[in-house]
Design an enzyme around this catalytic site. Structure first.
Site, short mmCIF file in Angstrom:
data_model
loop_
_atom_site.label_atom_id
_atom_site.label_comp_id
_atom_site.label_asym_id
_atom_site.label_seq_id
_atom_site.Cartn_x
_atom_site.Cartn_y
_atom_site.Cartn_z
N HIS A 65 44.88 33.00 42.38
CA HIS A 65 45.44 32.38 43.58
C HIS A 65 44.75 31.03 43.78
O HIS A 65 43.80 30.91 44.55
CB HIS A 65 45.21 33.29 44.78
CG HIS A 65 45.93 32.86 46.02
ND1 HIS A 65 46.47 33.74 46.93
CD2 HIS A 65 46.23 31.63 46.52
CE1 HIS A 65 47.02 33.09 47.93
NE2 HIS A 65 46.89 31.80 47.69
N GLU A 83 49.58 33.38 42.35
CA GLU A 83 49.90 33.43 43.77
C GLU A 83 49.61 32.09 44.42
O GLU A 83 48.71 31.37 44.00
CB GLU A 83 49.03 34.47 44.48
CG GLU A 83 49.17 35.88 43.99
CD GLU A 83 48.27 36.83 44.77
OE1 GLU A 83 48.54 38.04 44.73
OE2 GLU A 83 47.31 36.37 45.43
N HIS A 133 46.16 43.37 49.10
CA HIS A 133 45.24 42.90 50.12
C HIS A 133 44.45 44.08 50.70
O HIS A 133 44.99 44.91 51.41
CB HIS A 133 45.92 42.13 51.27
CG HIS A 133 44.97 41.16 51.92
ND1 HIS A 133 44.84 39.85 51.53
CD2 HIS A 133 44.07 41.32 52.91
CE1 HIS A 133 43.93 39.24 52.26
NE2 HIS A 133 43.43 40.12 53.10
#
Length: 239
Positions: free
Chosen positions: A43, A70, A190
């Site tokens: 990410h 991401e 998450h």
């Protein structure tokens, strides 16, 4: 079978804290693959405080499993993804100064934007997943944008799990069932951990992929990286 994609951002945080290349993000990612992970997630953020754009390029050239990139689809991110062509891009609406991802997309309010971005990635054959809260309306909205998958933002599940796992999982089951009705693939990520992952998978076994970084890397400090990857994989086996 649900795949495990390991987010290596925290490896990059450790490297960047001292400069140089220790630990080596590329070598660690290859080791994580060798230890049994099904993919690598990164990410990159505009301030390059962990994964850098060059890391993404090196990983795509070297890893054998799926690369999931991401990020918030600002133009520089879009250009990077179109250059690298990972297996999957996950669109996340995080602000530049966000400590970590903290919300899913409003896929209804942002339909035109997400539809256009998705179209650009599809032109390169990249699978598109949209990060959403566990709300069936947002899941249906992702389908309307042309997404291939949604990734359910599991922070609230992880936070509420110790107080009552049935209540914590309920909105995710509803959102996951909507994804199945819409013909969407299903990811999750998450704060999933060794504590809560098995139950999540038990209730939503049709999940295609979980993306786990922070908890897995933290657990590796105690259990070792190879053992930890395998511990997480065991949580995803049908019981």
């Amino acid at each position: 079978m649900t795949k495990l994609s390991v987010n290596v951002n925290k490896i990059a945080v450790l490297r960047n804290s001292r400069g140089g290349n220790c630990p080596d993000v590329l070598k660690t990612s290859l080791d994580i693959e060798r230890f049994g992970a099904d993919g690598i997630t990164v990410h990159p953020r505009p301030d390059a405080r962990h994964i850098r754009y060059e890391d993404v390029r090196q990983l795509k050239a070297a890893i054998a499993t799926e690369l999931n990139v991401e990020g918030n689809p600002i133009e520089s991110f879009v250009e990077l993804v179109l250059e690298v062509v990972p297996a999957q891009v996950t669109l996340v609406p995080d602000a530049p100064d966000a400590l970590t991802s903290n919300a899913g997309w409003d896929t209804i309010a942002n339909r035109d934007f997400l539809t256009e971005v998705t179209r650009r990635f599809h032109e390169k054959g990249i699978r598109v997943s949209i990060f959403v809260d566990p709300d069936p309306k947002m899941v249906a909205g992702a389908k309307a944008c042309g997404a291939d998958r949604v990734e359910l933002y599991t922070e609230s599940y992880a936070r509420l799990y110790p107080e009552g796992r049935e209540e914590a999982i309920a909105p995710f089951v509803a959102a996951a069932e909507e994804a199945r009705r819409q013909g969407l693939g299903l990811n999750a990520g998450h704060d999933l951990s060794l504590e809560n992952l098995a139950y999540y998978h038990e209730r939503i076994p049709w999940t295609d992929e979980v993306s786990i970084g922070h908890a897995l890397i933290a657990d590796a400090l105690y259990y070792g990286l190879e053992n930890t990857v395998q511990l997480y994989q065991r949580q995803l086996k049908n019981r």
